[in-house]
Design a protein around this motif. Sequence first.
Motif, short mmCIF file in Angstrom:
data_model
loop_
_atom_site.label_atom_id
_atom_site.label_comp_id
_atom_site.label_asym_id
_atom_site.label_seq_id
_atom_site.Cartn_x
_atom_site.Cartn_y
_atom_site.Cartn_z
N GLY A 244 5.71 -3.33 6.82
CA GLY A 244 6.20 -2.80 5.51
C GLY A 244 7.75 -2.33 5.71
O GLY A 244 8.34 -2.53 6.55
N GLN B 147 7.39 3.16 -0.80
CA GLN B 147 6.07 3.65 -0.57
C GLN B 147 5.21 3.77 -2.02
O GLN B 147 4.21 3.44 -2.22
CB GLN B 147 6.15 4.89 0.31
N THR C 189 4.37 -4.51 -0.38
CA THR C 189 3.72 -5.27 0.55
C THR C 189 4.19 -6.58 0.77
O THR C 189 3.73 -7.41 1.61
CB THR C 189 2.48 -5.18 0.71
#
Length: 217
Positions: free
Chosen positions: A48, A92, A97
């Motif tokens: 990530g 986040q 992703t």
Amino acid sequence: MTRRRDRDARLATGPGLSLPAWLRRGLHLLPLCAALLLAACAPPPEGGPRPGAPEEVARLADAIAALGPEVDPAEAARAARIAYRHTHRLAQDYEITDPPLVHNTKVNLGLKPRGLCWHWAEDMEARLEAEGFTTLALHRAIANADNPFRIEHSTAIISARGATMHDGIVLDPWRRGGVLFWGHTRRDTDYDWRPRGIVLAEKRRRAQSTAFAPQRP
């Protein structure tokens, strides 16, 4: 409804040119197919998006401080820290992703909460504006608004207070999938940035002229 479809077809193909409906529908899908193909070539960092390293933050701080003699080095350092930290937090929050264009598709399908380029620009600008800098200013810019072959893109830009966005630094976490890209506006060869207010005004004028254009029976 039929009249509106005819108008949309004329806008897509130009005056005097008529394409079959199936071909027009196929042409509308080409940008998405191309976007997904290109995005597949740029996977996100393993594990990530990563936070900025101290040396990266320091380089951005030095670049912001160098925007003008009136820029407070302490404000430049604070802006750089926030730009990197907020990029990581947004990555986040946005659940990044995938590469940018794949993530865009997921947002548009309702599979991800946010993460379109203008989300990044809006949230980055808001966070930095909240600091109340006295020697720095924030701007918003758009690129490719009038280019049918490229996806429209938005960004936040930081400059010395009183300077234009063209003399500032682009803060663009979108293009690297949640990893902060930054660079001087005039040296950003990937995008021809224009002030957001001007671009939106042009869009409104075009929309109004289209709305009041005479319709063929």
